[in-house]
Design a protein around this motif. Structure first.
Motif, short mmCIF file in Angstrom:
data_model
loop_
_atom_site.label_atom_id
_atom_site.label_comp_id
_atom_site.label_asym_id
_atom_site.label_seq_id
_atom_site.Cartn_x
_atom_site.Cartn_y
_atom_site.Cartn_z
N ASN A 125 0.91 -1.21 0.05
CA ASN A 125 0.16 -0.01 -0.01
C ASN A 125 0.98 1.35 0.06
O ASN A 125 1.14 1.89 1.09
N PRO A 126 1.25 1.64 -1.01
CA PRO A 126 0.92 1.42 -2.46
C PRO A 126 1.82 0.19 -2.87
O PRO A 126 2.90 0.07 -2.13
N PRO A 127 1.39 -0.68 -3.85
CA PRO A 127 2.20 -2.05 -4.26
C PRO A 127 3.46 -1.46 -4.91
O PRO A 127 3.44 -0.58 -5.71
N ARG A 128 4.53 -1.98 -4.26
CA ARG A 128 5.74 -1.64 -4.56
C ARG A 128 6.98 -2.36 -3.97
O ARG A 128 6.88 -3.22 -3.08
N ILE A 129 8.15 -2.44 -4.61
CA ILE A 129 9.27 -2.84 -4.13
C ILE A 129 10.30 -2.03 -3.83
O ILE A 129 10.74 -0.96 -4.75
N ARG A 130 11.00 -1.98 -2.81
CA ARG A 130 11.91 -1.13 -2.43
C ARG A 130 13.29 -1.66 -2.25
O ARG A 130 13.40 -2.72 -1.61
N PHE A 131 14.34 -1.16 -2.91
CA PHE A 131 15.76 -1.42 -2.68
C PHE A 131 16.67 -0.62 -1.97
O PHE A 131 16.84 0.57 -2.32
N SER A 132 17.20 -1.03 -0.70
CA SER A 132 18.07 -0.04 0.05
C SER A 132 19.30 -0.66 0.27
O SER A 132 19.36 -1.74 0.54
N ASP A 133 20.15 0.24 0.30
CA ASP A 133 21.73 -0.36 0.93
C ASP A 133 22.22 0.63 1.77
O ASP A 133 21.76 1.63 2.03
N ASN A 134 23.44 -0.16 2.36
CA ASN A 134 24.00 1.02 3.57
C ASN A 134 25.38 1.66 2.73
O ASN A 134 26.43 2.10 3.65
N GLY A 135 25.41 1.60 1.45
CA GLY A 135 26.48 2.19 0.65
C GLY A 135 26.74 3.52 0.87
O GLY A 135 26.07 4.27 1.65
N PRO A 136 27.45 4.40 -0.01
CA PRO A 136 27.68 5.57 0.21
C PRO A 136 26.55 6.63 -0.24
O PRO A 136 26.20 7.59 0.06
N GLY A 137 25.43 5.96 -0.74
CA GLY A 137 24.39 6.69 -1.45
C GLY A 137 24.52 7.69 -2.67
O GLY A 137 25.60 7.57 -3.11
N ILE A 138 23.53 8.34 -2.83
CA ILE A 138 23.60 9.23 -4.03
C ILE A 138 23.44 10.79 -3.59
O ILE A 138 22.24 10.83 -2.79
N SER A 139 24.21 11.56 -4.09
CA SER A 139 24.13 12.83 -3.42
C SER A 139 22.98 13.67 -3.96
O SER A 139 22.72 13.37 -5.22
N GLU A 140 22.54 14.75 -3.41
CA GLU A 140 21.41 15.64 -3.89
C GLU A 140 21.85 16.05 -5.38
O GLU A 140 21.00 16.17 -6.38
N ARG A 196 22.39 11.40 2.01
CA ARG A 196 22.40 11.07 0.84
C ARG A 196 21.42 10.00 0.37
O ARG A 196 20.93 9.22 1.48
N PHE A 197 20.61 9.78 -0.76
CA PHE A 197 19.69 8.92 -1.11
C PHE A 197 20.01 7.43 -1.17
O PHE A 197 21.35 7.32 -1.62
N SER A 198 19.25 6.78 -0.47
CA SER A 198 19.76 5.28 -0.24
C SER A 198 18.84 4.09 -0.79
O SER A 198 18.94 3.03 -0.42
N THR A 199 17.79 4.83 -1.10
CA THR A 199 16.69 3.68 -1.60
C THR A 199 15.80 4.06 -3.00
O THR A 199 15.28 5.19 -3.15
N PHE A 200 15.93 2.69 -3.71
CA PHE A 200 15.23 2.80 -4.96
C PHE A 200 13.59 2.34 -4.47
O PHE A 200 13.53 1.44 -3.90
N ASP A 201 12.73 3.02 -5.24
CA ASP A 201 11.43 2.66 -5.06
C ASP A 201 10.75 2.28 -6.62
O ASP A 201 10.62 3.15 -7.34
N TYR A 202 10.41 0.97 -6.58
CA TYR A 202 9.52 0.47 -7.83
C TYR A 202 8.27 0.47 -7.51
O TYR A 202 7.93 -0.36 -6.90
#
Length: 103
Positions: free
Chosen positions: A25-40, A90-96
């Motif tokens: 809710n909403p239907p999604r798959i989330r991918f996260s890691d503890n790496g350096p992330g993506i800067s703004e 930094r951004f660390s999660t992709f949301d599909y």
């Protein structure tokens, strides 16, 4: 995986973690890691064709572009989660966002 390996080389005590969660809710798959992330500064470019920050011998800049195109082709959406930041801000999660099936 590349950036988790880079982080491991920088910090010997680093323990790479990848988390995948399936939500409804909403239907999604989330991918996260503890790496350096993506800067703004790169958040709007990571999905661009041929954009990469990897060293020149390893860069292609196709992976996230193809993943987003595939998601959109199937009626979904792939994005960085703007509300989930790591300890460095930094951004660390992709949301599909998955397409809901028709009844």
């Amino acid at each position: 995986m590349y950036w988790l390996d880079v982080e491991k080389q920088r910090k010997m005590s680093f323990k790479p973690e990848l988390t995948i969660s399936v939500e409804d809710n909403p239907p999604r798959i989330r991918f996260s890691d503890n790496g350096p992330g993506i800067s703004e500064q790169y958040k709007d470019r990571v999905f661009d064709l041929f954009f990469s920050l990897k060293d020149k011998s390893r860069r292609r800049g196709l992976g996230l572009f193809i993943a987003r195109e595939a998601a959109e082709h199937n009626g979904g959406a792939l994005m960085l989660d703007p509300d989930t930041l790591n300890d460095e801000g930094r951004f660390s999660t992709f949301d599909y966002r998955v397409v809901e099936g028709e009844s």
